[in-house]
Scaffold this active site. Structure first.
Site, PDB file in Angstrom:
ATOM      1  N   ASP A  78     -37.250  -9.183  -5.335  1.00  0.00           N
ATOM      2  CA  ASP A  78     -36.665  -9.255  -3.902  1.00  0.00           C
ATOM      3  C   ASP A  78     -35.660  -8.063  -3.755  1.00  0.00           C
ATOM      4  O   ASP A  78     -35.095  -7.505  -4.779  1.00  0.00           O
ATOM      5  CB  ASP A  78     -35.937 -10.615  -3.567  1.00  0.00           C
ATOM      6  CG  ASP A  78     -34.826 -11.065  -4.645  1.00  0.00           C
ATOM      7  OD1 ASP A  78     -35.063 -10.878  -5.606  1.00  0.00           O
ATOM      8  OD2 ASP A  78     -33.800 -11.333  -4.087  1.00  0.00           O
ATOM      9  N   GLU A 139     -33.568 -13.197  -6.629  1.00  0.00           N
ATOM     10  CA  GLU A 139     -32.267 -12.803  -7.269  1.00  0.00           C
ATOM     11  C   GLU A 139     -31.227 -12.618  -6.557  1.00  0.00           C
ATOM     12  O   GLU A 139     -30.129 -13.150  -6.814  1.00  0.00           O
ATOM     13  CB  GLU A 139     -32.847 -11.654  -8.237  1.00  0.00           C
ATOM     14  CG  GLU A 139     -31.940 -11.636  -9.448  1.00  0.00           C
ATOM     15  CD  GLU A 139     -30.577 -10.374  -9.308  1.00  0.00           C
ATOM     16  OE1 GLU A 139     -29.655 -10.211 -10.229  1.00  0.00           O
ATOM     17  OE2 GLU A 139     -30.466  -9.829  -8.211  1.00  0.00           O
ATOM     18  N   ASP A 163     -32.605  -4.129 -14.857  1.00  0.00           N
ATOM     19  CA  ASP A 163     -31.960  -4.202 -13.555  1.00  0.00           C
ATOM     20  C   ASP A 163     -30.380  -3.882 -13.638  1.00  0.00           C
ATOM     21  O   ASP A 163     -29.789  -4.442 -12.862  1.00  0.00           O
ATOM     22  CB  ASP A 163     -32.012  -6.033 -13.385  1.00  0.00           C
ATOM     23  CG  ASP A 163     -31.478  -6.206 -11.852  1.00  0.00           C
ATOM     24  OD1 ASP A 163     -31.625  -5.348 -11.042  1.00  0.00           O
ATOM     25  OD2 ASP A 163     -30.979  -7.469 -11.558  1.00  0.00           O
TER      26      ASP A 163
HETATM   27 ZN    ZN Z   1     -31.011  -6.087  -9.065  1.00  0.00          ZN
HETATM   28 CA    CA Z   2     -28.696  -6.439  -7.054  1.00  0.00          CA
END
Ligand code: ZN
Ligand code: CA
Length: 368
Positions: A78, A139, A163
């Site tokens: 997402d 997330e 990430d």
């Molecule tokens: Zn992220």
């Molecule tokens: Ca983020």
């Protein structure tokens, strides 16, 4: 070898797929098709039903030549709004947006790096370890995919999450816990001009409480903030209700507990002083996590970063991510950066040189 153009093409194809939190199904379908075309086993869990979204988490498995030290590579599907109809713009070694949406390099740069590394391993028939892939939903909207993830779907212990923001080389290994707080003060309504003495002004009570609180950076590992305050109406009415929201973060559980107690005491004392009442609601948004620098996955991350010619940059971060949740399910998580910048804004961009390096790192970690 890692194919730069293929990496960029895949990234661009993915950012053109809409994937706001709770509506990742189109993105998930893209990934499932991509993996199935390569005969990779993939399944989606039922987290979507629990979150109220249209999509769960995806787990894939690629059997390797060695079942020792299997590793999961993870990223989230997402992205934050505004993110519908992303129009990527290539500007030299950067990919940006047209300025109306976020790009979604957070976290599709992570997904693209993982897919490209995997493609190379499969294409070149490189001996590799057992590989798991985890692509989570929601997330950005509260780590809700990870919170509804069932560990029986992921029978390995080490997870590399692509990430982290900033230049490649970052290994985020420690993040704080966060408590979210909501406080409501109830005073007493009265006409402000005729009989103010019969009222109890909730704004005054809240102000008194807040002025005694510890706000901002409380110590090296602890922070707090008031996010929003609301209440009241016309000036001729003594305000009877005020609500505010706050958060406290700390890497140290004891400090977090102390600061929650302190904030609560400020509220209770103020309410008592003015004969008002208060409701103090606190909830753990996510627990803290820390990866040992002696762990296998930390050392492997360092080694992979060095192989790409970069000095590893171990980092303590101040925000929560899927790692906070996944690590507390018993996994050892390292978060690596992939060259995304200005995330969560319409100025978000990815440096494709760095995304390429990230794909190389993942390749080195997959290969035996
Ligand atoms: Zn992220
Ligand atoms: Ca983020």
């Amino acid at each position: 070898m890692v194919n730069r153009q293929r990496l960029i093409d895949n990234f661009i194809n993915m950012v053109k797929v809409d994937s706001p939190s709770g509506n990742e199904l189109e993105m998930a379908t893209w990934l499932i098709n991509y993996l199935k075309e390569r005969n990779i086993e993939v399944k989606m869990d039922s987290a979507g039903d629990k979150i109220g979204g249209n999509c769960g988490n995806i787990v894939a498995y690629i059997k390797g030549e060695s079942s020792e030290n299997p590793i999961c590579f993870a990223a989230h599907m997402d992205q934050v709004m505004p993110c519908l109809g992303v129009k990527p713009v290539i500007d030299g070694n950067l990919i940006k947006t047209d300025g109306t949406t976020t790009l979604g390099a957070d976290d599709k740069a992570g997904i693209a790096a993982i897919l490209e590394a995997l493609e190379c391993v499969l294409e070149d028939k490189v001996p590799h370890r057992d590989i798991y892939l985890l692509f989570t939903a929601c997330e950005e909207s509260g780590l809700n995919g990870a919170k509804n993830f069932k560990s029986e779907n992921l029978p390995c212990k080490d997870v590399v999450i692509l990430d982290a923001g900033g230049a490649t080389g970052v290994i985020a290994y420690k993040a704080p816990a966060q408590e979210t707080i909501k406080v409501t003060f109830h005073g007493k309504k009265a006409h402000a001009g005729i009989e103010p003495e019969k009222g109890i002004n909730a704004i005054v009570v809240a102000s008194h409480a807040i002025s005694n609180m510890h706000i901002g950076r409380l110590d090296e590992l602890t922070t707090s903030n008031i996010g929003r305050i609301e209440g009241g109406g016309a000036t001729n009415i003594v305000t009877d209700e005020v609500t505010f929201t706050a958060e406290i973060r700390s890497h140290v559980p004891k400090r977090l507990a102390e600061e929650i107690e302190h904030m609560k005491k400020c509220c209770v004392d103020a309410a008592e002083k003015f004969n008002a009442t208060c409701e103090f609601i606190n909830e753990n948004a996510y627990p803290s996590f820390e990866l040992s620098k002696d762990s296998y996955v930390f050392k492997l991350s360092e080694e992979a970063i060095r192989k790409v010619g970069i000095e590893p940059n171990p980092m303590i971060i101040g925000g929560g991510s899927d790692a906070n949740i996944i690590a507390n399910l018993g996994y050892r998580c390292a978060i690596l950066s992939v060259g995304m910048y200005e995330v969560h804004t319409v100025n978000e961009y990815v440096n494709t040189d760095e995304m390429y390096q990230a794909a190389q790192m993942v390749y080195h970690m997959m290969a035996l």
